[in-house]
Design a protein around this motif. Sequence first.
Motif, mmCIF file in Angstrom:
data_model
loop_
_atom_site.group_PDB
_atom_site.id
_atom_site.type_symbol
_atom_site.label_atom_id
_atom_site.label_comp_id
_atom_site.label_asym_id
_atom_site.label_seq_id
_atom_site.Cartn_x
_atom_site.Cartn_y
_atom_site.Cartn_z
ATOM 1 N N LEU A 67 0.839 -1.192 0.000
ATOM 2 C CA LEU A 67 0.000 0.000 0.000
ATOM 3 C C LEU A 67 0.880 1.251 0.000
ATOM 4 C CD1 LEU A 67 -2.920 1.050 0.133
ATOM 5 C CD2 LEU A 67 -2.778 0.920 2.616
ATOM 6 N N SER A 68 2.123 1.097 0.475
ATOM 7 C CA SER A 68 3.105 2.184 0.437
ATOM 8 C C SER A 68 3.309 2.712 -0.974
ATOM 9 C CB SER A 68 4.452 1.692 0.977
ATOM 10 O OG SER A 68 4.343 1.034 2.220
ATOM 11 N N LYS A 69 3.160 1.854 -1.977
ATOM 12 C CA LYS A 69 3.454 2.243 -3.357
ATOM 13 C C LYS A 69 2.600 3.423 -3.814
ATOM 14 C CE LYS A 69 5.109 -2.218 -5.191
ATOM 15 N NZ LYS A 69 5.246 -3.012 -3.978
ATOM 16 N N THR A 70 1.340 3.450 -3.437
ATOM 17 C CA THR A 70 0.465 4.543 -3.870
ATOM 18 C C THR A 70 0.934 5.866 -3.274
ATOM 19 O OG1 THR A 70 -1.360 2.944 -3.926
ATOM 20 C CG2 THR A 70 -1.929 5.276 -4.072
ATOM 21 N N PHE A 71 1.366 5.835 -2.033
ATOM 22 C CA PHE A 71 1.903 7.036 -1.393
ATOM 23 C C PHE A 71 3.182 7.490 -2.099
ATOM 24 C CE2 PHE A 71 -0.820 5.165 1.788
ATOM 25 C CZ PHE A 71 -1.342 6.240 2.505
ATOM 26 N N CYS A 72 4.053 6.535 -2.427
ATOM 27 C CA CYS A 72 5.292 6.861 -3.140
ATOM 28 C C CYS A 72 4.981 7.501 -4.481
ATOM 29 C CB CYS A 72 6.131 5.596 -3.323
ATOM 30 S SG CYS A 72 7.720 5.859 -4.133
ATOM 31 N N SER A 73 3.976 6.984 -5.172
ATOM 32 C CA SER A 73 3.585 7.538 -6.462
ATOM 33 C C SER A 73 3.179 9.000 -6.330
ATOM 34 C CB SER A 73 2.433 6.711 -7.043
ATOM 35 O OG SER A 73 1.989 7.230 -8.274
ATOM 36 N N ALA A 74 2.444 9.328 -5.252
ATOM 37 C CA ALA A 74 2.033 10.713 -5.042
ATOM 38 C C ALA A 74 3.241 11.623 -4.841
ATOM 39 C CB ALA A 74 1.095 10.807 -3.839
ATOM 40 N N ALA A 75 4.269 11.125 -4.140
ATOM 41 C CA ALA A 75 5.486 11.914 -3.954
ATOM 42 C C ALA A 75 6.173 12.184 -5.292
ATOM 43 C CB ALA A 75 6.433 11.197 -3.000
ATOM 44 N N VAL A 76 6.141 11.206 -6.190
ATOM 45 C CA VAL A 76 6.683 11.418 -7.536
ATOM 46 C C VAL A 76 5.925 12.542 -8.229
ATOM 47 C CG1 VAL A 76 7.010 10.386 -9.811
ATOM 48 C CG2 VAL A 76 7.523 9.057 -7.759
ATOM 49 N N ARG A 171 14.539 11.230 -4.164
ATOM 50 C CA ARG A 171 15.563 11.658 -3.192
ATOM 51 C C ARG A 171 16.711 12.386 -3.869
ATOM 52 N NH1 ARG A 171 20.280 11.242 -1.732
ATOM 53 N NH2 ARG A 171 20.725 9.834 -3.477
ATOM 54 N N HIS A 172 17.203 11.826 -4.964
ATOM 55 C CA HIS A 172 18.364 12.414 -5.624
ATOM 56 C C HIS A 172 18.019 13.760 -6.270
ATOM 57 C CE1 HIS A 172 22.355 12.276 -7.432
ATOM 58 N NE2 HIS A 172 21.818 12.602 -8.609
ATOM 59 N N ALA A 173 16.813 13.855 -6.822
ATOM 60 C CA ALA A 173 16.438 15.080 -7.539
ATOM 61 C C ALA A 173 15.999 16.207 -6.618
ATOM 62 C CB ALA A 173 15.323 14.776 -8.536
ATOM 63 N N THR A 177 13.524 12.622 1.000
ATOM 64 C CA THR A 177 12.921 11.314 0.762
ATOM 65 C C THR A 177 11.452 11.479 0.427
ATOM 66 O OG1 THR A 177 12.222 10.939 3.051
ATOM 67 C CG2 THR A 177 14.492 10.322 2.484
ATOM 68 N N VAL A 178 10.866 10.431 -0.143
ATOM 69 C CA VAL A 178 9.433 10.483 -0.438
ATOM 70 C C VAL A 178 8.632 10.717 0.837
ATOM 71 C CG1 VAL A 178 9.559 9.138 -2.567
ATOM 72 C CG2 VAL A 178 9.279 7.943 -0.381
ATOM 73 N N HIS A 179 9.096 10.154 1.943
ATOM 74 C CA HIS A 179 8.387 10.356 3.211
ATOM 75 C C HIS A 179 8.464 11.809 3.645
ATOM 76 C CE1 HIS A 179 7.892 9.576 7.747
ATOM 77 N NE2 HIS A 179 6.710 9.536 7.176
ATOM 78 N N GLU A 180 9.642 12.405 3.588
ATOM 79 C CA GLU A 180 9.788 13.804 3.984
ATOM 80 C C GLU A 180 8.925 14.718 3.116
ATOM 81 O OE1 GLU A 180 14.409 13.591 5.622
ATOM 82 O OE2 GLU A 180 13.986 14.026 3.498
ATOM 83 N N VAL A 205 15.025 4.866 1.900
ATOM 84 C CA VAL A 205 13.596 4.606 2.055
ATOM 85 C C VAL A 205 13.141 3.647 0.960
ATOM 86 C CG1 VAL A 205 11.307 5.640 1.869
ATOM 87 C CG2 VAL A 205 13.066 6.753 3.248
ATOM 88 N N LEU A 206 12.412 2.608 1.346
ATOM 89 C CA LEU A 206 12.085 1.539 0.400
ATOM 90 C C LEU A 206 11.194 2.004 -0.741
ATOM 91 C CD1 LEU A 206 11.395 -1.397 2.878
ATOM 92 C CD2 LEU A 206 13.315 -1.217 1.291
ATOM 93 N N GLY A 207 10.198 2.787 -0.449
ATOM 94 C CA GLY A 207 9.265 3.209 -1.503
ATOM 95 C C GLY A 207 8.214 2.159 -1.787
ATOM 96 N N PHE A 208 8.622 0.945 -2.144
ATOM 97 C CA PHE A 208 7.664 -0.102 -2.504
ATOM 98 C C PHE A 208 6.981 -0.728 -1.300
ATOM 99 C CE2 PHE A 208 11.778 -2.286 -2.125
ATOM 100 C CZ PHE A 208 11.475 -3.333 -1.268
#
Length: 462
Positions: A67-76, A171-173, A177-180, A205-208
């Motif tokens: 379920l973390s993946k959807t949150f990671c996608s929003a950070a993108v 993170r690099h760009a 982190t996606v969490h931050e 941070v795993l992201g997935f």
Amino acid sequence: MTTDRLLPRALPHEVGVDPRGVHDLLDGLARRHITMHSLMLVRHGKVVAEGTWAPHRPEHAPLVYSLSKTFCSAAVGLAVADGAFSYDDRLVDLFADVVDAAGPVASRIRVRDCLAMATGHTRDDVFNPRTSRLAGRQPWRVALATEPEGVPGATFCYNQFATWTLAEVVRHATGRTVHELLVDRVFTPLGITGTSWDTDPARRVLGFSGLHVRPEGIARFFQLLLDDGVAAGERLLPVEWVTRHRQRHVETDSWAEPDWAQGYGWQVWHDTRGGYRGDGAFGQFGVVMPAQDAVLVLTASTERMQEVLDEVWASLLPAFDRAPDAGDGLAERLASLRLPTVWGERGATVGLTFENRTNRWRLVDDADGWQLRWVDQYGGDHQLAVGFGEWRTGTMRWSGRTLRVAASGAWVGWGHWVGHVVALDAPHSLLVRLRDDGSGRTEWVGPKPLGADSLYGLAPVD
């Protein structure tokens, strides 16, 4: 401890939900022997049904796996809207500082391909213990040097590498982190607190996977998705990402389960009822039902995830805009949900030691059950309070790591004591079996953690 209420409340009939449908859902899940941890139903932006199965509580923020993946996608989406990179950027360009050799197929993988799980890979084996332990951005030197077998942008393969890559690109760009990024731009404005995100062995941070978030935090985030990224009149998620994440970008019809064969968006699955969802292993769901203007959050411990959705469609969907059942008693039922404690006898006063080749235990009576000291092979020395006929909470501790748990126990047969230890930070639990010959063993109850058996410090089965 109380949990901040992030969404307003309403009675089911006030927003056109027949409470009988929630009763039917609870009955159906119980009939299927699905081990549930929490449920929250939101309609028209208001919570109309909520419950947690004790010893789980609303303030707990368990691991929600993918379920973390959807949150990671929003950070993108946030990073792209800020101009940090684009959806059409190629990985070989974003990782040009480490990639010195990439074949023609790997060189075509774009950010949008990672979002759609269409990197061209045909197996979920790119993220593995060997590459995940490489320092810095070195894993992508190895990964992009290996040619995918399929076609980037067209070949679907559900794989951890794609989302892990997205987290590193952010993170690099951006330097965050996606969490931050989510805490600052989404979680804090929504009032979502108490989140954390696990890291890989190199502390990325795993992201997935790895996000820990309370059930109401999940509900508030998925309500934001249903509301097109706008909360209280403020746009929190960019229009382009909100629009594209819920579109079907790739077909998934090779999957056997119906609700996983309807296509994939940007880190969300389409379902058989015209909606979409984020989901995580062992029954972690954030379901968006646009036709009903509703969001459903479920957390559980089961490997039969299609059965959970089958029950949602059969029991809950018919309850929308149906005449309500009078005198429903739903609130009382939801308030009384609990996992069963170990059934058995209290037994006589005891003070015994047990061991096997990797663990040692000492069991001593106290007024409310037992005190169990457990020394494991990972360096943990745990003192657990175990309830008789009730759950008692505690913390397992290792060097630099803790795990909140609850435990109940009983003598289940002559000379056979069983303690059920439930993780409150993850959808897992295990039994400790101690026998009067001085032996002991552990065994998982339901699914065991993905990855290494020692995830969260829980000892492997002996």
